[in-house]
Structure formats: C-alpha cells, structure tokens
Design an enzyme around this catalytic site. Structure first.
Site, mmCIF file in Angstrom:
data_model
loop_
_atom_site.group_PDB
_atom_site.id
_atom_site.type_symbol
_atom_site.label_atom_id
_atom_site.label_comp_id
_atom_site.label_asym_id
_atom_site.label_seq_id
_atom_site.Cartn_x
_atom_site.Cartn_y
_atom_site.Cartn_z
ATOM 1 N N LYS A 27 0.831 -1.200 0.000
ATOM 2 C CA LYS A 27 0.000 0.000 0.000
ATOM 3 C C LYS A 27 0.862 1.245 0.000
ATOM 4 O O LYS A 27 2.002 1.217 0.466
ATOM 5 C CB LYS A 27 -0.861 0.036 1.277
ATOM 6 C CG LYS A 27 -1.996 -0.949 1.323
ATOM 7 C CD LYS A 27 -2.784 -0.793 2.612
ATOM 8 C CE LYS A 27 -3.856 -1.850 2.765
ATOM 9 N NZ LYS A 27 -4.932 -1.795 1.762
ATOM 10 N N ARG A 45 -10.045 -11.620 2.835
ATOM 11 C CA ARG A 45 -10.939 -12.694 2.379
ATOM 12 C C ARG A 45 -10.276 -14.065 2.498
ATOM 13 O O ARG A 45 -10.957 -15.065 2.664
ATOM 14 C CB ARG A 45 -11.395 -12.397 0.941
ATOM 15 C CG ARG A 45 -10.269 -12.348 -0.061
ATOM 16 C CD ARG A 45 -10.683 -11.679 -1.371
ATOM 17 N NE ARG A 45 -10.798 -10.221 -1.235
ATOM 18 C CZ ARG A 45 -11.224 -9.418 -2.216
ATOM 19 N NH1 ARG A 45 -11.577 -9.924 -3.390
ATOM 20 N NH2 ARG A 45 -11.290 -8.113 -2.017
#
Ligand code: BES
Ligand code: MN
Ligand code: ZN
Length: 495
Positions: free
Chosen positions: A269, A344
């Site tokens: 990120k 996830r």
C-alpha cells in the site's frame, strides 16, 4: 463511569452539569417542572435557545443545587430517534468535559420512543462521547465526567433497564475501540490473543487460542499464506459463550477479520491515507470480542461462538506472491493475484472451519474493501447475505437503525461471481474495479454452507474526523449492532 437513575425533583439534583435535551417547543413543559433559581435563569436563557439538533445554551444559575445547566437541541419532536438522543447526550458529555464537570445529570425528554430505549440511548451517547484512549499519553490534562444521573419522571424501572444495558454496551464498545487504537507493535497476533484471554476471564466467556502448529494441522492455507511474510506467527482465537439458559442447541458463530496490520504485503500500500491507519484492520475482530464481552455480561441466553483468525500482512522475504495458488481449509484452491486482498483469505478459512459447529447462522465482520468506503462512506457498513439468511438481513438492518451502527444491503446476484473465475485455480482472490465489495463477498460465499451475513465495515470502523459520540480513531462499530441483533435473535418478541 457510575450511572444511576433517579426520580428526585429536577431542581434537587446536586451535580456539576444538568443537561436538558429539548425538542422544539419542549421548553414549556420543562419550565413547569423547575422552580426557584434554575427556573429564573432558564427564563433569561430561553431566548437564545433554538432547539436545533446539536445547538446548546449553557448558563450558570445563581444559588441552585446544580452548578451549570445546558439546554441541548433535539430538533422537531417527530424526528427524535435513538441516534438523535445519543448525539444530544454526547454533546452534553463534551460540554461536561470542556467545563471540567465531573458529575452530570440528564433529563429524559418527551418523545415517541419507549422509556427503555431512551434510557439506553442517553447513557450510550454520554459514555461513548466520554471515551478517551490515554494509553500512550504521558500527561493528561483535564478530566472526564465520572458520574451520570438519568432523571426519569415516570417509568423509572424501564429507564433503569435501558441505562444498565447501555453501560455494558458502551464499555464493550470501549474494549473494541481500545483494541483498535493500540499501537501496531503492541498488537501482534499473540498479544491480541492474550488480551482476549484476559477479557474472557474478566467477563465470563471461554477462550482458546490455537498456535501456528495447530493452524497447520487444520490446513488453514489462507491464514498461513498471508502470514508467510511476517516474523510473528498467526493465531486462531476461539471464544465461547454457552449459558445453560441458551434457547437453541446450535450456535450463532461470529467471525472477525483479525489483520493486526495490513501493509498490503508485496502488493504494498501507499502510506498516506492508506497504510497509515491499517492498525484498524482488526476492527472486525474487535467488534466480535466486544460483542462476546457484552453477551456474557448481559447473560444473553444464546449459544455464541466467536472466531478470529489473526496475523499481519507483510512483504517479508518469504511472503506469498501474486501468482501463488493456495489450498484453503475447505480444500478449494485460490489463485492470488493481489496480496492486498488478504482479508478474504483468512476469513475464508474461518468460515469454512465454522461449518463444524453446524451453526444456525454465521455473521462475519471485516474491514474488507476500500470499495465499501467509496460506495457508502464512513457511517454506514455494507451488508451482504446469502439466500438462506434473507430474513436475518432484514433484522440486521433494523438492528442497525436502532443501534446507530447503520448497515445497508448490497445485492448478491450470481453474475457478480463471474469476476472471480481463474485460469489456473478454482477461483482468484480479486475481482476487478467494479463492485469491489460485492465481489469480495462473492469470494467468501464460496466457503459457506449455512445461513450467512457479511458486514463490510471498512469505512465506519475508524474515523479520521470525529462524528457525534465517536472520537477520531477506532469507533467500536459492530458491537452495538451485534448486541442489538443478537438480543433480538435470543428473544424474538423484543424485535
Ligand atoms: N484492509 C483493506 C481494506 C480497507 C481499505 C480497510 C480502506 C479500511 C479502509 C483490505 O485488505 C484491502 O486492502 N482491500 C483491497 C482489495 C483489493 C486489492 C481487491 C482494496 O480494497 O483495495
Ligand atoms: Mn489488504
Ligand atoms: Zn486488509
């Protein structure tokens, strides 16, 4: 904070701050109930008061029992709901803090809500607004109020029921906020597990913590892959609240995303406005822990399991890479195309493990996608449900409106799942730019075979600018939502 309910005449309350939340044209009724110095001063102050939501007038009556009085606007009477009340008493808490008041009293205003809900909302708003995270402050200036008296003219018992519950719920929300606000290097998976064990002992729910070798035995391929770049081992935390009074044999399972820090892994990120608040990526886990605390303290007659897969997501030498194919706990294979879609992967393993309990219902909470923030902002979470949980989804939306932890339903049409087709594995871990929070939910749906609700709370979990009764930082989002929903589940009448 000490919270009590009284029916003593208003003018006799001996407190630093008397808070009068009033609807438009609500002044008249309260004027009649006040006598002496407060009534005199109120007459002079009344002209400045508009009763607009959030507006305040503060005055200092001469010779009265209370030191200060605050008029707090509630807006038109028919608009008053729980959140209006929470915001008003939160405003009162800010005034108390600013003026150095350590004891406060609040009037139960007239509105269409039932007394229990009013008592709950007033106390929640006050306590949630008084929350401070002081662990890293070496100097603390000023003080926060430590006593709140709720003034009920009638229905004292119902007001007290609401107020007592609110204290538990606000403290559990504080637990979740504390966990989120803790500095990343004090929040390794193992220290998170230690904190949960402490809370379990304190509040009366059971906790067991799996170490890495047990996670390997269970073949949790998603959790292990995300953990590979980290010097810290993962944990899998299991919490159990199973009172003898539980009405149903099968549990409700709560699953919380426990990424203690999300760098994105090799799909790194950027720092500003992205990685800089990723210590909050375990806010789903924090909500589950807070809910377990509240369920145990409120003795809710429901069998509840809490599951938290926890690791950080880092670009270490051994980190998982785009292109890796993982075999998950369920046996399904997943092609990783972005290591930043890690939530996830760990949730999929926990959801698959949850099948073992033969659950009535599973609810997962996760700061899962930036797309959720784009779609719904920072006050409303996305709610997804499989077909078998459609009714539960409606109940969850209602719980959101009552509790103030708002959720909004997103569609789950099957074509959204097409975006996850992989050339080499059963599915891939990213969809595309379109409908990112829905495709993430579609990914998770591959790992469930029971009624299932998914709450993507990436936006509301953490605030960079304060909102009513929510200071900057971790909000504890999800605790109030789960408590309201699960109480309704345990006692359908209450809905
Ligand atoms: N933890 C983030 C999601 C997030 C974003 C939480 C903003 C809170 C605020 C999650 O792990 C993530 O990185 N998601 C990616 C998924 C993408 C790579 C498919 C995202 O949303 O960008
Ligand atoms: Mn990520
Ligand atoms: Zn994440």
């Amino acid at each position: 904070m000490k919270v009590s309910v009284t029916t003593l005449p208003l003018a006799e309350l001996d407190v630093d701050l008397l808070m009068l939340p009033l609807a438009e044209s609500g002044l008249g009724a309260v004027q009649g109930r006040l006598a002496g110095p407060v009534a005199e001063a109120l007459k002079r102050a009344a002209g400045d008061f508009t009763a607009k939501p959030g507006s305040t007038v503060l005055f200092y009556p001469d010779g009265a029992r209370c030191r200060r009085v605050a008029l707090i606007g509630l807006g038109p009477k028919k608009e008053i709901d729980g959140d209006r009340l929470r915001a008003a008493s939160g405003t009162g808490a800010e005034l108390a803090e600013k003026t150095g008041a350590s004891t406060a009293a609040i009037l139960v205003p007239q509105c269409s809500l039932d007394s229990e809900s009013i008592g709950q909302a007033l106390v929640e708003g006050f306590m949630l607004a008084s929350y401070k995270f002081l662990r890293y402050k070496t100097q603390v200036n000023g003080r926060v109020p430590d006593r709140l008296v709720v003034h009920a003219k009638t229905d004292e018992k119902a007001v007290r029921r609401g107020a007592d519950r609110a204290r538990v719920v606000a403290e559990a929300t504080g637990t979740a906020r504390d966990l989120v606000n803790t500095s990343p290097h004090h929040k390794t998976p193992r220290s998170l597990a230690k904190a949960v064990e402490r809370l379990g002992r304190k509040h009366g729910f059971d906790v067991s913590v799996w170490d890495k070798s047990l996670i390997e035995d269970e073949k949790m391929g998603g959790l292990l892959a995300v953990n590979r770049g980290s010097p810290e081992p993962p944990v899998f935390i299991e919490m159990i609240w199973q009172p003898d009074s539980a009405a149903r044999a099968r549990p409700v399972v709560l699953v919380g995303k426990g990424i203690v820090f999300d760098t994105g892994g090799l799909s790194l990120k950027g720092t500003k406005d992205s990685m800089d608040h990723m210590k909050a990526d375990m806010a789903g886990a924090a909500a589950v822990v807070g809910a377990m605390e509240a369920m145990a303290r409120l003795s809710v007659p429901l069998y509840i399991i809490g599951l938290v897969p926890a690791t950080d997501n880092r670009p270490g030498g051994n980190a998982y890479v785009p292109g890796d194919v993982l075999t998950m706990h369920s046996g399904k294979t997943v092609e990783v195309l972005n290591t930043d879609a890690e939530g996830r992967l760990i949730l999929a393993d926990a959801l698959s493990y949850a099948k073992l309990y033969r659950p009535d219902l599973v609810i997962d909470l996760a700061t899962l996608t930036g797309a959720q923030v784009v779609a719904l902002g920072s006050e409303v979470a996305a709610l997804m449900a499989n077909d078998r949980a459609a009714e539960h989804a409606t109940a969850m939306e209602a719980a959101g409106r009552r509790s103030g932890d708002l959720v909004h339903r997103m569609p789950m049409y099957s074509h959204y799942g097409d975006a996850l087709k992989s050339d080499v594995a059963d599915i891939k871990n990213v969809g595309g730019r379109e409908a990112g929070s829905i495709t993430a939910a579609k990914f998770l749906e591959h790992f469930v075979d029971y009624p299932w609700l998914h709450v993507d709370m990436a936006g509301p979990a953490f605030l960079k600018t304060e909102k009513p009764y929510r200071p900057k930082g971790g909000t504890g989002f999800g605790v109030r939502l789960l408590v309201d929903f699960l109480r309704g589940y345990a006692w359908p009448k209450y809905r």
